[in-house]
Design a protein around this motif. Structure first.
Motif, short mmCIF file in Angstrom:
data_model
loop_
_atom_site.label_atom_id
_atom_site.label_comp_id
_atom_site.label_asym_id
_atom_site.label_seq_id
_atom_site.Cartn_x
_atom_site.Cartn_y
_atom_site.Cartn_z
N VAL A 138 94.72 91.55 75.99
CA VAL A 138 95.56 92.71 76.26
C VAL A 138 96.13 92.54 77.66
CG1 VAL A 138 95.64 95.21 76.52
CG2 VAL A 138 94.21 94.19 74.75
N THR A 139 97.44 92.73 77.79
CA THR A 139 98.10 92.57 79.08
C THR A 139 98.70 93.90 79.52
OG1 THR A 139 100.09 91.80 77.93
CG2 THR A 139 98.59 90.12 78.77
N ALA A 140 98.63 94.17 80.80
CA ALA A 140 99.12 95.45 81.31
C ALA A 140 99.58 95.31 82.75
CB ALA A 140 98.04 96.52 81.23
N GLU A 141 100.46 96.20 83.15
CA GLU A 141 100.86 96.31 84.54
C GLU A 141 100.33 97.63 85.06
OE1 GLU A 141 104.94 96.58 87.25
OE2 GLU A 141 104.97 95.46 85.36
N GLY A 142 99.76 97.61 86.24
CA GLY A 142 99.20 98.83 86.80
C GLY A 142 98.97 98.68 88.29
N GLU A 143 98.04 99.47 88.80
CA GLU A 143 97.73 99.42 90.22
C GLU A 143 96.22 99.39 90.43
OE1 GLU A 143 99.55 102.71 92.20
OE2 GLU A 143 101.60 102.17 91.58
N ILE A 144 95.82 98.71 91.50
CA ILE A 144 94.42 98.70 91.92
C ILE A 144 94.41 99.11 93.39
CG2 ILE A 144 92.33 97.33 92.27
CD1 ILE A 144 93.22 95.50 90.03
N GLY A 145 93.87 100.28 93.65
CA GLY A 145 93.90 100.79 95.02
C GLY A 145 95.31 101.03 95.51
N GLY A 146 96.20 101.37 94.59
CA GLY A 146 97.59 101.64 94.95
C GLY A 146 98.46 100.41 95.06
N ILE A 147 97.88 99.23 94.84
CA ILE A 147 98.64 97.98 94.92
C ILE A 147 99.04 97.55 93.52
CG2 ILE A 147 98.58 95.55 95.60
CD1 ILE A 147 96.54 96.29 97.73
N PRO A 148 100.33 97.43 93.22
CA PRO A 148 100.78 97.02 91.89
C PRO A 148 100.29 95.62 91.54
CG PRO A 148 102.59 97.98 93.15
CD PRO A 148 101.46 97.74 94.12
N CYS A 149 99.98 95.40 90.28
CA CYS A 149 99.53 94.08 89.84
C CYS A 149 99.72 93.97 88.33
CB CYS A 149 98.05 93.87 90.18
SG CYS A 149 96.93 94.99 89.31
N VAL A 189 93.32 90.89 80.01
CA VAL A 189 91.90 90.97 79.69
C VAL A 189 91.66 90.45 78.28
CG1 VAL A 189 89.91 92.49 79.43
CG2 VAL A 189 91.64 92.99 81.17
N MET A 190 90.76 89.49 78.14
CA MET A 190 90.42 88.94 76.84
C MET A 190 89.27 89.72 76.23
SD MET A 190 90.95 84.84 77.43
CE MET A 190 91.37 84.60 75.70
N ASP A 191 89.28 89.83 74.90
CA ASP A 191 88.32 90.66 74.19
C ASP A 191 87.66 89.83 73.08
OD1 ASP A 191 87.06 92.61 72.53
OD2 ASP A 191 88.44 94.14 73.29
N THR A 192 86.35 89.61 73.20
CA THR A 192 85.65 88.73 72.26
C THR A 192 85.46 89.37 70.88
OG1 THR A 192 83.53 89.52 73.14
CG2 THR A 192 84.42 87.46 74.04
N ARG A 193 85.74 90.65 70.72
CA ARG A 193 85.63 91.26 69.40
C ARG A 193 86.70 90.73 68.44
NH1 ARG A 193 86.72 96.93 69.71
NH2 ARG A 193 88.10 96.28 71.40
N ILE A 197 95.69 89.39 87.82
CA ILE A 197 94.24 89.47 87.65
C ILE A 197 93.94 89.18 86.18
CG2 ILE A 197 92.18 90.84 88.08
CD1 ILE A 197 94.01 90.55 90.53
N LEU A 198 93.10 88.19 85.92
CA LEU A 198 92.81 87.83 84.54
C LEU A 198 91.31 87.75 84.30
CD1 LEU A 198 94.62 85.42 82.24
CD2 LEU A 198 92.15 85.15 82.49
N PHE A 199 90.85 88.46 83.26
CA PHE A 199 89.45 88.42 82.86
C PHE A 199 89.34 87.56 81.60
CE2 PHE A 199 89.67 92.12 85.50
CZ PHE A 199 88.42 92.23 86.09
N ALA A 200 88.73 86.40 81.75
CA ALA A 200 88.62 85.46 80.64
C ALA A 200 87.32 85.69 79.89
CB ALA A 200 88.67 84.03 81.17
N ALA A 201 87.40 85.57 78.56
CA ALA A 201 86.23 85.62 77.68
C ALA A 201 86.67 84.99 76.37
CB ALA A 201 85.76 87.06 77.46
N SER A 202 86.17 83.81 76.06
CA SER A 202 86.71 83.10 74.91
C SER A 202 85.75 82.06 74.37
CB SER A 202 88.03 82.42 75.29
OG SER A 202 88.54 81.67 74.21
N GLY A 203 85.82 81.88 73.04
CA GLY A 203 85.08 80.80 72.40
C GLY A 203 85.89 79.52 72.33
#
Length: 280
Positions: free
Chosen positions: A105-116, A120-124, A153-159
């Motif tokens: 899932v990909t998204a644009e948002g903010e972390i602490g007010g900083i755009p990014c 995020v990968m989902d093993t389900r 920012i990328l969260f990897a989780a993959s087989g």
């Protein structure tokens, strides 16, 4: 461009479906805790500290500032390019069970007010395996961050690669790596967070190309599995081989960060990067 949606519109159902029952038992220590306790501890066992998979929607809600996430890339959904037996039906069933259309899932948002830009990968969803659609979504996320000069920012989780798509899956390694390389040449900041498990073609491509590489405690990280390696080299591997702690000691990972601290650590990194850009 397909219409973009607020994260809640796309991910709300997915979050509801994965919440643990009223009482959930830890498979490692056997202790039972309420749904509220599991959520308060970020789906980490309050007793023994065992980490459990965190769905993409929940992960985004923990990392991004409330109300800032806008999901994109939902128009790129999994397909069946090889007409692999049973694959189409399994895709349909998995989509229904998870409320997802792919394993990232990909998204644009903010972390602490900083755009990014966040991915995020989902093993389900097929164990987070990389299909042609996953490669396209990741590539689009990198290109979006590049075009808008935003941190990634990328969260990897993959087989690993998705076997039902054969070569279509494998070429995503080169495709995503090329996008990250161009992003890096343009001065973009890429923070890669490796979670359990991160293996196969995902490890061998974009997940290992971060400017800063973080990992969750105990995460299995590698290309081939330990048994395959031992059979190939004819030697017994060191204890803890391919676990986050071992890799951190040997320089593959920059820092191991507990789930409860990840937002704060990433926020610090983004603030340092923003300050450096302003001073340049």
């Amino acid at each position: 461009m397909a219409q973009e949606k607020k994260a809640g519109e796309v991910l709300g159902g997915a979050i509801r479906k994965i919440l643990p029952p009223a009482m959930r038992t830890c498979k490692a220590c056997g202790r039972r805790f309420s749904e509220e306790q599991w959520e308060e501890h970020f789906f980490v066992c309050p007793a023994c500290g065992k980490y459990y998979p965190l769905p993409a929607g929940k992960r985004l809600s923990l990392i991004l500032d409330p109300g800032t996430a806008v999901v994109f890339g939902e128009d790129v959904a999994a397909k069946d390019p090889l007409s692999f037996p049973g694959y189409a039906k399994k895709l349909e069933k998995t989509e229904e069970e998870t409320d997802l259309t792919e394993s990232v899932v990909t998204a644009e948002g903010e972390i602490g007010g900083i755009p990014c830009v966040a991915a995020v990968m989902d093993t389900r969803f097929f164990m987070g395996s990389m299909s042609s659609a996953v490669g396209e979504r990741v590539t689009r996320a990198v290109e979006r961050a590049d075009k808008k000069h935003l941190p990634l920012i990328l969260f990897a989780a993959s087989g690993g690669a998705r076997m039902q798509e054969g070569i279509y899956s494998l070429v995503q390694m080169a495709k995503t790596a090329a996008a990250v390389e161009l992003f890096s040449e343009h001065g973009g900041l890429f923070v890669s967070v490796l979670t359990h498990p991160t293996t196969g073609g995902v490890t061998a491509s974009f997940a290992s190309l971060g400017d800063i590489t973080l990992a969750e405690p105990g995460a299995l990280i590698g290309f081939a599995g330990p048994r395959v390696i031992e059979q190939t080299i004819g030697q017994k591997l060191p204890k803890g081989f391919q676990r986050a702690e071992y890799l951190c000691r040997h320089g593959f990972v920059d820092r191991i960060v507990e789930r409860k601290d990840q937002r704060a650590v990433i926020m610090d990194l983004l603030q340092l990067h923003a300050a450096q850009e302003q001073g340049a």
